[in-house]
Design an enzyme around this catalytic site. Structure first.
Site, short mmCIF file in Angstrom:
data_model
loop_
_atom_site.label_atom_id
_atom_site.label_comp_id
_atom_site.label_asym_id
_atom_site.label_seq_id
_atom_site.Cartn_x
_atom_site.Cartn_y
_atom_site.Cartn_z
N GLY A 187 0.82 -1.48 0.08
CA GLY A 187 -0.04 0.04 -0.02
C GLY A 187 0.86 1.37 -0.08
O GLY A 187 0.38 2.46 -0.16
N ASP A 188 2.16 1.31 0.47
CA ASP A 188 2.86 2.40 0.42
C ASP A 188 4.44 2.04 0.13
O ASP A 188 5.29 2.52 0.74
CB ASP A 188 2.75 3.13 1.92
CG ASP A 188 3.48 4.38 1.91
OD1 ASP A 188 3.80 5.03 0.75
OD2 ASP A 188 3.56 5.06 3.03
N ALA A 189 4.49 1.31 -1.17
CA ALA A 189 5.84 0.73 -1.50
C ALA A 189 6.60 1.51 -1.94
O ALA A 189 7.32 1.41 -3.17
CB ALA A 189 5.49 -0.71 -2.23
#
Length: 285
Positions: A187-189
């Site tokens: 989700g926040d890579a």
């Protein structure tokens, strides 16, 4: 409660030394030479969301994630991973592992990790994880529209500019590519959440939820990452379900959310980047 007290209560052992690393993060050495990380949550539900996300992503050992030693409403205590240099082998292993994680799936688009709150966070921005029947409706209602409203409240977008994002949301079913089942997303890579050790690339600080697997790949490309071609190449070669044709053309579509989130939190040039991405997306139809 400070970092030392949080570590001793949530993990146990006596802390010999605490070294602040900026912001809300501290690295502590315990008696016996063990090292841990203590992080203060940015808001309600942040530590629970991070703990649930790390456990969900690491459930099958597909990618390395730090062990969660404990958390409460304010603090989370994690395994400390000594930093190292990026390597081709680690990058390729990350790509293959991420492909496996995605195919583990999720209950629904927008669903939080098991035990994770609906009210989560991406960095310092609040984020809702609520289940939707399909990716276009989830992405429009939970990832585009809320952050456009936040930007409008700050005077960052005009009514005409808002209409551009509205058109993107209306056309999402035709922009999204072939339907896919919900993937298990980090989700926040972005680059800062890929932590390189001596032998591996670890995923840290997730904003995990059920989403579209192209979202993680777009995040890796947003701010660049070491050995990005190796990561993406290994992902594409190893995925049991090949990426849909045109996935590279949809990168800006999946980058709209982080760009809008950055605009809402940091302002500045991110609003312009989000508008540019939206206009490019609309040219795909």
């Amino acid at each position: 409660m400070n970092a030392r007290e949080a570590i001793e209560r949530l993990h146990g052992g006596r802390v010999a030394r605490v070294s602040p690393r900026g912001g809300s993060i501290s690295v502590a050495s315990l008696e016996g030479d063990e090292a841990v990380v203590a992080k203060r949550g940015v808001g309600p539900g942040a530590t629970a969301a991070e703990a649930a996300g790390l456990r969900w992503l690491g459930e099958h050992g597909d990618v390395p994630v730090p062990t969660v030693y404990g958390h409460d409403d304010e603090w989370i205590v994690l395994e400390y991973i000594p930093p190292g240099a990026p390597s081709k082998q680690a990058a390729e292993e990350l790509g293959r592992g991420l492909a496996k994680v995605h195919l583990r799936g999720a209950p629904a688009f927008g669903s939080p990790p098991p035990g994770g709150p609906a009210g989560a966070w991406m960095g310092v921005a609040p984020m809702r994880n609520e289940s939707h029947p399909d990716w276009p409706s989830f992405y429009a209602r939970q990832r585009i529209e809320p952050y456009v409203r936040m930007c409008v409240d700050q005077g960052l977008f005009t009514a005409g500019q808002v209409a551009i994002f509205d058109r993107v949301c209306e056309r999402l079913p035709g922009l999204a590519g072939p339907p896919e089942p919900p993937a298990r997303l980090h989700g926040d890579a972005w680059n800062g959440n890929v932590h390189w050790s001596d032998r591996q690339a670890w995923l840290i600080d997730p904003a995990a939820h059920g989403g579209h697997r192209e979202g993680d790949l777009a995040m890796l490309q947003l701010f660049g990452a070491p050995l990005l071609d190796r990561i993406l190449g290994a992902y594409a070669e190893s995925a049991e379900r090949p990426l849909a044709d045109g996935w590279r053309d949809r990168v800006e579509l999946h980058q709209l959310f982080p760009l809008l989130m950055h605009a809402a939190v940091f302002g500045g040039g991110y609003a312009g980047q989000a508008l540019s991405a939206a206009r490019k997306v609309l040219r795909l139809t």
